[in-house]
Design a protein around this motif. Structure first.
Motif, mmCIF file in Angstrom:
data_model
loop_
_atom_site.group_PDB
_atom_site.id
_atom_site.type_symbol
_atom_site.label_atom_id
_atom_site.label_comp_id
_atom_site.label_asym_id
_atom_site.label_seq_id
_atom_site.Cartn_x
_atom_site.Cartn_y
_atom_site.Cartn_z
ATOM 1 N N SER A 21 0.587 -0.965 -0.334
ATOM 2 C CA SER A 21 -0.178 0.241 0.485
ATOM 3 C C SER A 21 0.707 1.154 -0.117
ATOM 4 O O SER A 21 2.302 1.123 -0.119
ATOM 5 N N ALA A 22 0.224 2.428 0.215
ATOM 6 C CA ALA A 22 1.353 3.470 0.107
ATOM 7 C C ALA A 22 1.610 3.250 0.929
ATOM 8 O O ALA A 22 2.813 4.489 1.190
ATOM 9 N N ALA A 73 -3.323 1.897 15.324
ATOM 10 C CA ALA A 73 -3.722 1.790 13.988
ATOM 11 C C ALA A 73 -4.106 0.715 13.538
ATOM 12 O O ALA A 73 -5.112 0.006 13.468
ATOM 13 N N VAL A 74 -3.359 -0.850 14.108
ATOM 14 C CA VAL A 74 -3.730 -2.530 14.147
ATOM 15 C C VAL A 74 -4.680 -2.497 15.462
ATOM 16 O O VAL A 74 -5.804 -2.973 15.070
ATOM 17 N N SER A 94 7.103 7.734 4.635
ATOM 18 C CA SER A 94 5.515 8.273 3.982
ATOM 19 C C SER A 94 4.362 8.510 5.417
ATOM 20 O O SER A 94 3.417 9.240 5.412
ATOM 21 N N LEU A 95 4.659 7.575 5.744
ATOM 22 C CA LEU A 95 3.983 6.949 6.896
ATOM 23 C C LEU A 95 3.752 7.865 8.383
ATOM 24 O O LEU A 95 2.663 8.590 8.669
ATOM 25 N N LEU A 96 5.231 8.644 8.685
ATOM 26 C CA LEU A 96 5.246 9.457 9.620
ATOM 27 C C LEU A 96 4.312 10.650 8.995
ATOM 28 O O LEU A 96 3.742 11.855 10.209
ATOM 29 N N THR A 97 4.703 10.914 8.144
ATOM 30 C CA THR A 97 3.647 12.361 7.792
ATOM 31 C C THR A 97 2.059 12.205 7.697
ATOM 32 O O THR A 97 1.186 13.486 7.044
ATOM 33 N N ALA A 102 -6.085 8.157 7.442
ATOM 34 C CA ALA A 102 -5.328 7.233 6.241
ATOM 35 C C ALA A 102 -4.338 6.038 6.811
ATOM 36 O O ALA A 102 -4.352 4.485 6.046
ATOM 37 N N VAL A 103 -3.865 6.196 7.548
ATOM 38 C CA VAL A 103 -3.034 4.564 8.225
ATOM 39 C C VAL A 103 -4.175 3.601 8.448
ATOM 40 O O VAL A 103 -3.696 2.279 8.233
ATOM 41 N N VAL A 104 -5.097 4.477 9.612
ATOM 42 C CA VAL A 104 -6.075 3.336 9.854
ATOM 43 C C VAL A 104 -6.500 2.310 9.464
ATOM 44 O O VAL A 104 -6.291 1.107 8.904
ATOM 45 N N ASN A 105 -6.928 3.177 7.747
ATOM 46 C CA ASN A 105 -7.876 2.333 6.280
ATOM 47 C C ASN A 105 -6.556 1.740 6.009
ATOM 48 O O ASN A 105 -7.512 0.205 5.160
#
Length: 141
Positions: A21-22, A73-74, A94-97, A102-105
């Motif tokens: 994923s992104a 998120a988990v 990119s997870l930091l910003t 969006a991370v949870v999704n």
């Protein structure tokens, strides 16, 4: 509930599959159902999750922040405990910003995809193969 041993991480990396994923890559590997004797030997039934956050993602402060965000998120996106699978989440910088929603999704979507893939794999293995002959289209007389 947590994946901690180096050998378990290596097994998931070498034998498992991946979901991209992104902001993260999720490696996963289905486990056999644990019996009562195996449960006493630290083989827990259900979903086990581990995180790999390397030095390339930043200093200790940034890496710890990534791990805290992923753990939360988990916790919010955790599927039902019926799935017996090991998952290793490997985040990207990119997870930091990224926005936390969006991370949870992304984590939720990764769990859905993993569950679908594992169910599809189980259905294929339980279906009896059909005898279709030689497959050359010729009939035997």
């Amino acid at each position: 509930m947590r994946l901690l041993r180096h050998a378990d991480f290596e097994r998931v990396y070498k034998l498992g599959r991946r979901h991209f994923s992104a902001s993260l890559t999720a490696f996963y590997l289905a486990r056999q159902e644990a019996t009562a004797s195996q449960t006493q030997n630290r083989l827990t039934p259900g979903l086990r999750i581990g995180f790999t956050v390397g030095r390339a993602l930043g200093g200790a402060v940034q890496r710890n922040r990534i791990k805290r965000r992923l753990r939360e998120a988990v916790r919010l996106a955790r599927p039902l405990a019926g799935t017996c699978v090991d998952v290793v989440i490997n985040p990207k910088k990119s997870l930091l910003t990224a926005d936390f929603e969006a991370v949870v999704n992304e984590v939720r979507r990764a769990f859905v995809v993993i569950e679908e893939k594992l169910k599809g794999k189980q259905q294929k293995s339980t279906d009896a193969p059909e005898d279709r002959g030689s497959g050359d289209g010729k009939t035997k007389a």
